[in-house]
Design a protein around this motif. Structure first.
Motif, PDB file in Angstrom:
ATOM      1  N   LEU A 140      20.436 -57.607  33.183  1.00 22.39           N
ATOM      2  CA  LEU A 140      20.589 -57.938  31.761  1.00 22.39           C
ATOM      3  C   LEU A 140      19.533 -57.235  30.926  1.00 22.39           C
ATOM      4  O   LEU A 140      18.338 -57.401  31.134  1.00 22.39           O
ATOM      5  CB  LEU A 140      20.484 -59.450  31.548  1.00 22.39           C
TER       6      LEU A 140
ATOM      7  N   ASP B 271      18.915 -55.328  26.691  1.00 25.12           N
ATOM      8  CA  ASP B 271      19.288 -55.534  25.296  1.00 25.12           C
ATOM      9  C   ASP B 271      20.683 -55.025  24.950  1.00 25.12           C
ATOM     10  O   ASP B 271      21.287 -55.472  23.982  1.00 25.12           O
ATOM     11  CB  ASP B 271      18.241 -54.877  24.373  1.00 25.12           C
TER      12      ASP B 271
ATOM     13  N   ILE C   4      23.166 -57.908  26.786  1.00 26.12           N
ATOM     14  CA  ILE C   4      23.079 -59.307  26.343  1.00 26.12           C
ATOM     15  C   ILE C   4      24.115 -59.660  25.261  1.00 26.12           C
ATOM     16  O   ILE C   4      24.836 -60.642  25.407  1.00 26.12           O
ATOM     17  CB  ILE C   4      21.629 -59.643  25.911  1.00 26.12           C
ATOM     18  N   PRO C   5      24.235 -58.843  24.184  1.00 26.74           N
ATOM     19  CA  PRO C   5      25.261 -59.197  23.187  1.00 26.74           C
ATOM     20  C   PRO C   5      26.685 -59.133  23.738  1.00 26.74           C
ATOM     21  O   PRO C   5      27.557 -59.876  23.283  1.00 26.74           O
ATOM     22  CB  PRO C   5      25.071 -58.169  22.067  1.00 26.74           C
ATOM     23  N   LYS C   6      26.916 -58.281  24.736  1.00 26.81           N
ATOM     24  CA  LYS C   6      28.255 -58.188  25.325  1.00 26.81           C
ATOM     25  C   LYS C   6      28.642 -59.494  26.009  1.00 26.81           C
ATOM     26  O   LYS C   6      29.788 -59.921  25.946  1.00 26.81           O
ATOM     27  CB  LYS C   6      28.326 -57.036  26.331  1.00 26.81           C
ATOM     28  N   LEU C   7      27.680 -60.126  26.678  1.00 30.09           N
ATOM     29  CA  LEU C   7      27.967 -61.415  27.303  1.00 30.09           C
ATOM     30  C   LEU C   7      28.358 -62.439  26.239  1.00 30.09           C
ATOM     31  O   LEU C   7      29.310 -63.199  26.412  1.00 30.09           O
ATOM     32  CB  LEU C   7      26.742 -61.927  28.079  1.00 30.09           C
ATOM     33  N   GLY C   8      27.603 -62.439  25.124  1.00 31.41           N
ATOM     34  CA  GLY C   8      27.907 -63.371  24.042  1.00 31.41           C
ATOM     35  C   GLY C   8      29.295 -63.151  23.482  1.00 31.41           C
ATOM     36  O   GLY C   8      30.049 -64.104  23.254  1.00 31.41           O
ATOM     37  N   ILE C   9      29.651 -61.891  23.288  1.00 28.27           N
ATOM     38  CA  ILE C   9      30.942 -61.581  22.667  1.00 28.27           C
ATOM     39  C   ILE C   9      32.105 -61.884  23.611  1.00 28.27           C
ATOM     40  O   ILE C   9      33.114 -62.461  23.194  1.00 28.27           O
ATOM     41  CB  ILE C   9      30.954 -60.113  22.183  1.00 28.27           C
TER      42      ILE C   9
ATOM     43  N   ALA D 259      32.091 -64.085  26.055  1.00 31.31           N
ATOM     44  CA  ALA D 259      32.167 -65.550  26.142  1.00 31.31           C
ATOM     45  C   ALA D 259      32.883 -66.109  24.915  1.00 31.31           C
ATOM     46  O   ALA D 259      33.768 -66.965  25.032  1.00 31.31           O
ATOM     47  CB  ALA D 259      30.767 -66.148  26.271  1.00 31.31           C
ATOM     48  N   ALA D 260      32.527 -65.599  23.737  1.00 25.48           N
ATOM     49  CA  ALA D 260      33.160 -66.056  22.495  1.00 25.48           C
ATOM     50  C   ALA D 260      34.654 -65.748  22.508  1.00 25.48           C
ATOM     51  O   ALA D 260      35.484 -66.584  22.126  1.00 25.48           O
ATOM     52  CB  ALA D 260      32.492 -65.388  21.291  1.00 25.48           C
TER      53      ALA D 260
ATOM     54  N   ILE E 137      29.230 -66.413  32.177  1.00 24.55           N
ATOM     55  CA  ILE E 137      30.082 -66.494  30.985  1.00 24.55           C
ATOM     56  C   ILE E 137      31.053 -67.670  31.084  1.00 24.55           C
ATOM     57  O   ILE E 137      31.148 -68.496  30.175  1.00 24.55           O
ATOM     58  CB  ILE E 137      30.850 -65.159  30.784  1.00 24.55           C
TER      59      ILE E 137
ATOM     60  N   PHE F 150      33.967 -50.753  23.757  1.00 28.93           N
ATOM     61  CA  PHE F 150      33.059 -51.860  24.092  1.00 28.93           C
ATOM     62  C   PHE F 150      32.289 -51.557  25.370  1.00 28.93           C
ATOM     63  O   PHE F 150      31.103 -51.797  25.471  1.00 28.93           O
ATOM     64  CB  PHE F 150      33.890 -53.141  24.269  1.00 28.93           C
TER      65      PHE F 150
ATOM     66  N   PHE G 269      29.226 -67.853  21.226  1.00 25.92           N
ATOM     67  CA  PHE G 269      28.463 -66.610  21.125  1.00 25.92           C
ATOM     68  C   PHE G 269      26.962 -66.905  21.093  1.00 25.92           C
ATOM     69  O   PHE G 269      26.181 -66.306  21.842  1.00 25.92           O
ATOM     70  CB  PHE G 269      28.854 -65.809  19.870  1.00 25.92           C
TER      71      PHE G 269
ATOM     72  N   MET H 236      25.654 -68.343  24.514  1.00 27.73           N
ATOM     73  CA  MET H 236      25.665 -67.320  25.572  1.00 27.73           C
ATOM     74  C   MET H 236      24.613 -66.247  25.299  1.00 27.73           C
ATOM     75  O   MET H 236      23.917 -65.811  26.213  1.00 27.73           O
ATOM     76  CB  MET H 236      27.058 -66.686  25.660  1.00 27.73           C
ATOM     77  N   TYR H 237      24.509 -65.850  24.029  1.00 29.71           N
ATOM     78  CA  TYR H 237      23.503 -64.845  23.662  1.00 29.71           C
ATOM     79  C   TYR H 237      22.098 -65.352  23.982  1.00 29.71           C
ATOM     80  O   TYR H 237      21.292 -64.648  24.593  1.00 29.71           O
ATOM     81  CB  TYR H 237      23.625 -64.502  22.171  1.00 29.71           C
TER      82      TYR H 237
END
Lengths: 220, 97
Positions: free
Chosen positions: A35, A37, A40-45, A47-48, A86, A203, B79, B82-83
Motif C-alpha cells: 500500500l 499513496d 490507497i485512494p484506489k482501495l477507497g474508490i 470499496a465505495a 475492501i 484506473f 470511501f 476505507m481510505y
C-alpha cells in the motif's frame, strides 16, 4: 447473502469471527507491504463502488433478487489481500450503519464473502487468465471467477447455517447453491462490464498491471 | 487523479440514481430462509440498531429519495473509512511514496 443475527449459533459465530480475524490480520500484514499513496485512494474508490453496486438488487427467476458481491472485482483489480480488506470494510459498514447483516454474523459474512469469495476469485482468475488468451479469454476468466466466488460464498454460508442447526444441510444446499448459481451470472456480467470500464478510464495504470498485481502479492 | 475521479463519480451515480430502481424481491438467502421456514429465526434478533436501517435515510418521506440519500451517504462513508484504514495500514510506505 448477508446473514442476519439469529441464524448462527454461538459456536459457529465465534469460530467464524476467529477465522475472519486471522484472515484479516494476515491481509493487513500483506497489504502493508504494497500500500502506497497511489494505491490507497484506489482501495477507497473500489470499496465505495462496491458499496453502491451492492444496493442495486437485480431480479432473477422466481421473485428473487441478487446483487453484486464484488469479491472478484476487488481481487482482480487490486489483488487478494487488498480485496479482502475492501470487502470486509464494506460488510462492516453495512452491518453497523445500515443494519444489513447481523453483528453476531459479521464474522461469518466476512468469512464467506471477503475470505472464501476472494480466495475463490483469486484462484480461478489466476488459473484461467493464464490459460485463456486475448481479451475474450480475459473476460471469460473474469466472468467465471466472479461466478464461482458467489457460489462458493453461498456454499460457505450453507455450511454455517447447517452447523448452527438452523436448517439441515441437505435442505439448504440445493436451494442456496442453486439460487446463487443464477445470481453468479449477474455477478459475472457486472464484473466484466465494470472491469472493462475501469480499465478504459485508466484506473489501473496499464493492462498487464492487473495480472502482475496478483503476482506481486503472492510473491510478496 | 482524474481517472480515479471518474470511477468515484460512477459509484456516486450508481448510488444516487440506480439504487431506487433496485429489485424489491428478497435476495438469495432471504428467499431460501422463507422457502425452508427459518426466516423467523432472525426476526427481532438484531443486536444493534443502525442509524440508517434498510438503506432508507431517516426523515425523508419519499422512499426513492431516502434510498438515494442513503446510497450517497454510504458511498462517501465507505470511501472515507476505507481510505483511512488503507492509509493507516500503508503508513510505512506512504512516507517514502
Amino acid at each position: 447473502m448477508h446473514i442476519p443475527d439469529g441464524f448462527l449459533d454461538v459456536k459457529t459465530w465465534v469460530s467464524t469471527y476467529a477465522l475472519s480475524a486471522g484472515a484479516l490480520g494476515y491481509s493487513i500484514k500483506k497489504s502493508r507491504e504494497v500500500l502506497n499513496d497511489r494505491l490507497i485512494p484506489k482501495l477507497g474508490i473500489i470499496a465505495a463502488f462496491i458499496f453502491a453496486a451492492q444496493m442495486v438488487n437485480f431480479p432473477i427467476a422466481g421473485g428473487t433478487s441478487g446483487h453484486l458481491l464484488g469479491a472478484a472485482l476487488a481481487t482482480i483489480l487490486l489483488g487478494p489481500f487488498n480485496g479482502c480488506l475492501i470487502i470486509s470494510t464494506v460488510l462492516i459498514i453495512q452491518c453497523i450503519a445500515f443494519q444489513d447483516g447481523g453483528l453476531t454474523a459479521l464474522g461469518g459474512n466476512i468469512f464467506n464473502m471477503a475470505v472464501v469469495g476472494v480466495i475463490t476469485a483469486y484462484l480461478i482468475y489466476s488459473l484461467l487468465s493464464k490459460i485463456l488468451p486475448g481479451s475474450t479469454g480475459r473476460n471469460i476468466a473474469v466472468f467465471l471467477a466472479s461466478w464461482a466466488s458467489v457460489v462458493m460464498a453461498a456454499f460457505a454460508a450453507t455450511v454455517e447455517l447447517a452447523t448452527s442447526n438452523t436448517v439441515p444441510f441437505s435442505v439448504a444446499f440445493p436451494a442456496m447453491v442453486g439460487i446463487h448459481m443464477l445470481i453468479g451470472i449477474g455477478e459475472g456480467l457486472i464484473t466484466v462490464v465494470v472491469i472493462n470500464f475501469v480499465e478504459k478510464v485508466g484506473f489501473v495504470d496499464a493492462g498487464p498491471a492487473v495480472k502482475s498485481n496478483c503476482e506481486v502479492k503472492t510473491n510478496g | 487523479m482524474g481517472n480515479l475521479a471518474k470511477v468515484f463519480i460512477a459509484a456516486l451515480i450508481v448510488a444516487a440514481c440506480l439504487s431506487p430502481f433496485a429489485s424489491p424481491h428478497p435476495d438469495g438467502l432471504e428467499r431460501v430462509a422463507e422457502d425452508k421456514g427459518f426466516l423467523e429465526k432472525g426476526e427481532g434478533k438484531e443486536v444493534i440498531t443502525s442509524p440508517i436501517p434498510d438503506y432508507l435515510f431517516p426523515g425523508i418521506g419519499n422512499e426513492s429519495l431516502a434510498t438515494s440519500a442513503a446510497g450517497v451517504v454510504g458511498t462517501l462513508l465507505t470511501f472515507g473509512v476505507m481510505y483511512g484504514l488503507a492509509k493507516a495500514v500503508g503508513k510505512k510506505n506512504s512516507q517514502t511514496g
